[in-house]
Design an enzyme around this catalytic site. Sequence first.
Site, short mmCIF file in Angstrom:
data_model
loop_
_atom_site.label_atom_id
_atom_site.label_comp_id
_atom_site.label_asym_id
_atom_site.label_seq_id
_atom_site.Cartn_x
_atom_site.Cartn_y
_atom_site.Cartn_z
N HIS A 16 32.21 36.04 45.14
CA HIS A 16 32.41 35.60 46.32
C HIS A 16 31.26 34.37 46.77
O HIS A 16 31.52 33.41 47.48
CB HIS A 16 32.05 36.49 47.67
N HIS A 22 32.06 39.70 52.04
CA HIS A 22 33.08 38.61 51.17
C HIS A 22 32.53 37.46 51.50
O HIS A 22 32.59 36.31 50.68
CB HIS A 22 34.41 38.73 51.34
#
Length: 151
Positions: free
Chosen positions: A139, A104
């Site tokens: 992300h 992430h």
Amino acid sequence: MKKQKIYMANDHTAEKMKRAIMNHLQNKGYEVVDLSPLNDGQSCSYSEEGLRLGEAIAKDKDQGSLGIAICGTGVGISIAANKVKGVRCGLVYELETAALIKQHNNANVMATGARLIAIEKALLLVDTFLETNFEGGRHVERVATIDDYLG
């Protein structure tokens, strides 16, 4: 195929753990650069070591190098490394976090605490961090926001 370069930095509390991780990574074929060579239990500053690691990662960012930072808790050295533009250092004690900071946050440095976890667990955390890929997608914009901040 040559594996990527891994920079390592630590304070005096983490010398034993660093050496174990270095041996582990070298046995797996990684090129490991020790930025914190210590002698005879000599004390050193986690802040200076974290900044040194951050600067090495920022300088070598186009090569895809990664870093591992270790102090007593991992907190101080991670704060210092994150002061360097281009560094995204995540503090990990659990396998899921070691994966998520890559998936992430596209972390390029992993930090952990030598006083808080066993060496065997640290090896698993390092392997998870290095073997996990950035997911991209939603992300990308979030990581770019962090990287672009000039504050």
